[in-house]
Design an enzyme around this catalytic site. Structure first.
Site, short mmCIF file in Angstrom:
data_model
loop_
_atom_site.label_atom_id
_atom_site.label_comp_id
_atom_site.label_asym_id
_atom_site.label_seq_id
_atom_site.Cartn_x
_atom_site.Cartn_y
_atom_site.Cartn_z
N TYR A 143 37.54 73.73 45.75
CA TYR A 143 38.99 73.57 45.90
C TYR A 143 39.56 74.41 47.02
O TYR A 143 38.89 75.27 47.59
CB TYR A 143 39.74 73.76 44.59
N GLU A 144 40.82 74.10 47.36
CA GLU A 144 41.52 74.70 48.51
C GLU A 144 40.80 74.43 49.83
O GLU A 144 40.76 75.28 50.72
CB GLU A 144 41.75 76.20 48.31
N GLY A 145 40.22 73.25 49.93
CA GLY A 145 39.44 72.89 51.11
C GLY A 145 38.01 73.29 50.91
O GLY A 145 37.69 74.48 50.77
#
Length: 579
Positions: free
Chosen positions: A437-439
């Protein structure tokens, strides 16, 4: 297992790597004097160990549950969150004008490190609120800031970020959620929001009195792709003019995901506007929502890298305790034929020291990054640029290190590590989300070799490498790695095609992250004379030497992979590859 905060190592990293004493020389951070810093680090460590850590196993076993539209958490979570709010921990780095303490981001990182080490799933709740505060502080109108920030800063209200949709994951520009202007009635000037968002962390719960959703959506006739995305505040409960809570907004949690780990964190499918009455307010300029959301995401990426430190510390403590107590086999070559604790066996020693070295290296990188963010806040443009370069390093390598450490923790437990009752497996399961997550970490590496490598015409990266090389003349392996990083960076900037750069991005990201972490650990090693704790000093010297003598040379070995190019990746077409 019992858990104790790594207070001594945190204070060392905050002092040496973040440079907190220098930050305290500024007018903005003058309150961050040594006594205050020590009180915060010790205080949050004690709070996390006493209030949040005991809920970690319970949260994993029972998890969040959705019943009749309400997300329920295991017993104790509501009380622990209320204690967190009442003691003011959420407000550490919040803006002073809205009830925050205005302390450095470095200290907010420490609060999250301790809370997340105690209970990673629970810690996602304040972590996202911190990001929402950041986005509103930088991009919200004065009216929105006055309306929402005081209670977000206190923690009385919590925040979320809503990007992902079923068809729009990493490609955020493919999202379809809509926002239609309201021209008449009590909500004139606001927007009707409609759409479905998935993977919304802490999207629904009862721990805070209101949930402030930051939602990406499209205005009518907005341009296609990411250029047509706007950002909206969509509260769970409408907020009246006097700040009191009004009626429930037209939004709901449809379901919560059944996940590999972080089971106490409700990961929600959120539906907005089922009845056409979901009201939102625009944040920033129309069609500029992605830029505003990236303020929140950049903050979150550093904090996700922090999660690698958190899970590494917790897994290391548990592995050390087990290895100290578990008696098995005679020590190889020993004349004494009595079985010994497994901590005495060489390969177990290797794993344990590696766990410590990787965790402490990631912590050193985390606080170095945080210190650069704080200097950027003070107007240091070079530090701000360096923080941009460091962000993908701590997010990607920090979380990769967390997974490796958690996996080693399972290995040290042997067969018992594969049995859920010991709790070792939970750390690995919890750790596995952080590189996603978050890229994803691949996206972080791609960002490094494209945008970040081109920052300031390449000087942001090249100056960082130069600083490492200049400061490590007495460490041959680290100097070699710095030179290898320079060679790869110049190749990526020169003859490498875009495909070549992307193919070599992950190994280069690892190389540069390890080089920075090794440099920062070396700085710690040089600063140990000021510490009067023989046990800590011995352990620190051993872990730093392991990192410099073993982890650093491993990273240098990635040079060939980083410069191999993309041709062999496309030797097969898609049909041949998929078979």
């Amino acid at each position: 297992m019992t858990y104790a905060a790594a207070t001594q190592d945190q204070l060392l990293a905050i002092r040496v790597n973040a440079g907190i004493e220098e930050l305290a020389q500024s007018a903005r951070f003058v309150s961050a004097e040594p006594d205050m810093v020590e009180a915060i680090v010790e205080g949050i460590g004690q709070f996390a160990a006493g209030e949040w850590a005991p809920l970690n196993r319970l949260g994993d076993l029972e998890g969040a549950k959705l019943a009749n539209g309400v997300v329920q958490l295991p017993a104790g979570f509501a009380e622990a969150y209320q204690a967190y709010v009442e003691q003011g921990w959420n407000a550490i780095a919040g803006p002073e004008g809205f009830g925050g303490q205005g302390l450095p981001f470095t200290l907010a990182c420490n609060v999250l490190e301790n809370l997340g080490t105690a209970n990673m799933a629970f810690n996602l709740l304040p972590m996202l609120s911190v990001g929402a505060i950041e986005a509103l502080e930088h991009h919200g109108s004065e009216e929105l800031r006055n309306k929402y920030l005081p209670k977000l800063v206190s923690g009385e209200w919590s925040g979320t970020m809503n990007l992902t949709e079923p068809q729009a994951g990493s490609d955020v520009g493919a999202l379809r959620a809509t926002a239609v202007p309201i021209t008449e009635g009590e909500h004139a000037g606001k927007y009707r929001i409609a759409g479905t968002k998935i993977f919304i962390t802490w999207g629904e719960h009862e721990l805070s009195r209101n949930i402030i959703h930051l939602v990406l959506a499209r205005l009518p006739d907005a341009p296609e792709g990411s250029r047509g995305i706007s950002l909206f505040i969509v509260p769970k409960y409408q907020v009246n003019g006097d700040g009191s809570l009004g009626q429930r907004n037209d939004l709901r949690c449809v379901s919560i995901e059944h996940k590999l780990g972080i089971n106490a964190s409700p990961t929600c499918v959120m539906s907005y506007g089922d009845n056409g009455e979901c009201i939102g307010e625009l944040v920033g300029a129309p069609n500029r929502g992605l830029a505003a959301m990236f303020t929140m995401m950049n903050n979150a990426r550093i904090n996700v890298g922090n999660q690698g430190v958190q899970i590494g510390e917790r897994a290391t403590q548990q592995a050390l305790a087990y290895a100290r107590d578990r008696v098995q086999s005679v020590r190889a070559g020993s004349p004494d034929r009595m079985p010994v604790a497994i901590i005495e066996h060489p390969d177990v020693r290797r794993m344990l020291i590696r766990m410590k070295a990787l965790t402490e290296g990631a912590r050193a990188l985390l606080y170095y990054t945080a210190g650069q963010v704080d200097r950027g806040t003070l107007g240091d443009e070079a530090a701000a640029a360096r923080a941009e370069v460091l962000t993908p390093l701590i997010k990607a390598w920090g979380t990769d290190a967390g997974i490796e450490v958690a996996s080693l923790g399972v290995q040290i437990h042997g067969g018992m590590g594969f049995i859920e009752e010991t709790g070792a497996a939970q750390h690995w399961r919890d750790s596995r989300i952080a590189p996603i997550y978050e890229g994803t970490n691949g996206i972080q590496a791609a960002d490094l070799v494209t945008r970040k490598l081109g920052l300031e015409d390449g000087q942001a990266v090249l100056t960082l490498i130069s600083d490492i090389a200049r400061d490590c003349a007495d460490e041959r392996a680290l100097g070699t790695l710095a030179q290898d990083c320079l060679t790869v960076a110049e190749w990526l900037r020169g003859e490498a095609s875009l495909d070549d750069r992307l193919a070599g991005s992950v190994p280069f990201c690892t190389m540069l992250a390890v080089a920075v972490a090794g440099w920062q650990l070396l700085r710690q090693l040089r600063a140990l004379e000021s510490i009067d704790n023989a046990a800590f000093l011995g352990a620190k010297r051993a872990s730093v030497r392991y990192f410099l003598d073993r982890v650093v040379p491993e990273a240098a070995g990635l040079r060939a992979s980083a410069t191999a190019g993309a041709a062999d990746l496309y030797a097969l077409d898609s049909t041949q590859l998929a078979g």
